[in-house]
Design an enzyme around this catalytic site. Sequence first.
Site, PDB file in Angstrom:
ATOM      1  N   LYS A 299       0.883  -1.175  -0.136  1.00 43.03           N
ATOM      2  CA  LYS A 299      -0.077  -0.107   0.012  1.00 43.03           C
ATOM      3  C   LYS A 299       0.737   1.324   0.092  1.00 43.03           C
ATOM      4  CE  LYS A 299      -4.147  -1.924   2.024  1.00 43.03           C
ATOM      5  NZ  LYS A 299      -5.239  -1.614   2.892  1.00 43.03           N
ATOM      6  N   GLY A 363       1.172   0.293   9.457  1.00 42.55           N
ATOM      7  CA  GLY A 363       1.634  -0.257   8.126  1.00 42.55           C
ATOM      8  C   GLY A 363       0.477   0.705   7.394  1.00 42.55           C
ATOM      9  N   LEU A 387       9.401   1.082  16.963  1.00 40.67           N
ATOM     10  CA  LEU A 387       9.008   2.362  17.149  1.00 40.67           C
ATOM     11  C   LEU A 387       9.227   3.779  16.075  1.00 40.67           C
ATOM     12  CD1 LEU A 387       7.896   3.913  19.902  1.00 40.67           C
ATOM     13  CD2 LEU A 387      10.262   4.219  20.429  1.00 40.67           C
TER      14      LEU A 387
END
Length: 496
Positions: A299, A363, A387
Site C-alpha cells: 500500500k 502499516g 517505534l
Amino acid sequence: MSKPFICLCLTAPTVAEDLALIEKYRHYIDLVELRVDLLADDERLAIRDFPSKAGLPCILTIRRTVDGGQFSEGEAARSMLFARALAFASEDSSKNFAYVDFEEDFHISSLQDAALAYGTKIIRSFHDMKNPLPSVADKLRQMRVSRYEIPKIAFMPHSLSDVTKLYTEMQQFKGSDQIVCAMGTLGLPTRILAGKFQSYLSYTSPEDLELALSDIGHTDPKTLEEIYHFHELDEKTMVFGITGYPLKYTSSPALHNTNFKKEKMNAVYIPFKAEKASEAFEFASTLDIKGFSVTIPHKEDIIKHLQKTDKKVAEIGACNTVISEDGIWAGYNTDCTGFSKALCEFTGLKNLKKKKVAIIGAGGAAKAIAYAIKELGGKACVFNRTLTKAKMLAERFGFKYASLGMESIEILREYSEIIVQTTSKGMGMTGESNEETDPLWFYDFSGEELLYDIIYKPEITPIMARAAKSGCKTQNGFTMLEYQGEEQFRLFKTAK
C-alpha cells in the site's frame, strides 16, 4: 480458439468416490481427469468402465512421481495399465476415454496408434514442478508432433513476472488447442483466465482439502464458476483484480464479481500475487488490467509507480486502489472512507470527539485508519513494534506513539476506549490467543473496550475471542471491506 473447458481432477482413492465427485460438481464442469495413480491398487482394475459411468468426456492420466504424480511401479507396469484402460469399444465411443495423457518422453507406438484409431485424443504433457521455462512457445512447437495431439505445459513460476512472460508468449503464439498453466498460487490467473492464456482447459480440484491439488495451485470448479464466472469470460471481458501477498484470505473477488454480475458488466476481478509492486504493474499493464485493489504489503510502495494520486493518498501516504485513466495509473485510498463508515456504525457514534483510540500497527492500513480517526475528531496513540514507524505515522497526524509491548501498558490503558487492530496477526488463525496470533497478548481487557479488528478471516480472531470473553464489544473488518469496496467499485466503473 474455442472457449476453454473446466476439467475436474479426480483424486479420490476409489472409483466410487470419484464418481460421487462428478455428481457433486457436474453442474460446473465440462470434463474430468481420472488420476489413476492416486487410486488404490485394487481400484485400478475397474478403470476400463469408468467413462461410461462418468457420463462426461474423461482424460486418462497415470502420472509418474517425477512429474508430480504417485505412480512408482515403473514404465512397463504403467504401459500395461494404459493398455487395460484403453481396451477400446468401436461400437460406442462414449465408452472410451476421450483423452489420454502421455508425457513427452513416453512413446509406445501401439498405444498411440490405438488411441488415434478410436478417436481418443492424446494430450502430450510436460511438467516442471520446480522452475519456469525459458520459452513456453518454443517448447509447444517442439512437442506438437501431429495435429492429433494436444501439447500441455505446466511449470512452477518463481515470480509474477514469469506469469506475465507466459501471457506475452501465448498472445504471440499461433497454435491452437494447447494446454498451458503456471502452477502454485502465482499461477492462479492462468487458471481463471485460461482463454486469455490460449489454454484449451483449466484444471480444478475438489473443495475437500484431502482430495485437492492445492499445492500446485488448483482451485475448485464451484469457485471458478460461481465466483469468477469462468464460462462467461470472453475476449471482451475487462479484467480487474487485487495484488499483494499472500492473498490467501481475501474476500474481494467474491465482493466485486458479485457487483459486476449485478451491474451486468462484462468484467472479472482476480487475485494476482506479487511480492514486488513493480511486478504487479508489469502484469497489469501487459494484461490490460483496468484497475486493481492493493493490499499488504504494497500500500505504501505502490505510490512511486503511479502517475497521479488523489488528495487522500498524498495525505495518508498509502494507496489501496489503482485505476487506469486514459493510459496512466491513478491511485486512490478508499480504506479511510470504508473504515470511517464501519467504525461509526460499530460504535454508534457520529464522530470521535473526546474519544481516545489505540491504533495497533503502523502499516499502510494503519495510515488510512489514522487519517479517518483524525477526520472524525478523535485523539489516538499509535502502537507498533518498530517505534520509528509508530513515530512517523503519529507525527503525521499529531498523535502520540508508543512501542507495542508490556512497557506501554499504562498508555495503552489510557487510549483503550476504542482499540483498532490493523496488523496481520491473527489472519487465518483460530484457537487460543498467544504471542504469534494476538498483537495484544500481554494486555488484559477490562471488558469496557471497543475492539475493531480489520481482519475478517477468520470471522473471530484470537484477540477478538479473548476480548469478547472479557465482556468487550468486538467487530471484525468485513464491514470495512464492504464499505471501501463500494467506493472502489465506483472507481472501477470509471476505468478506461
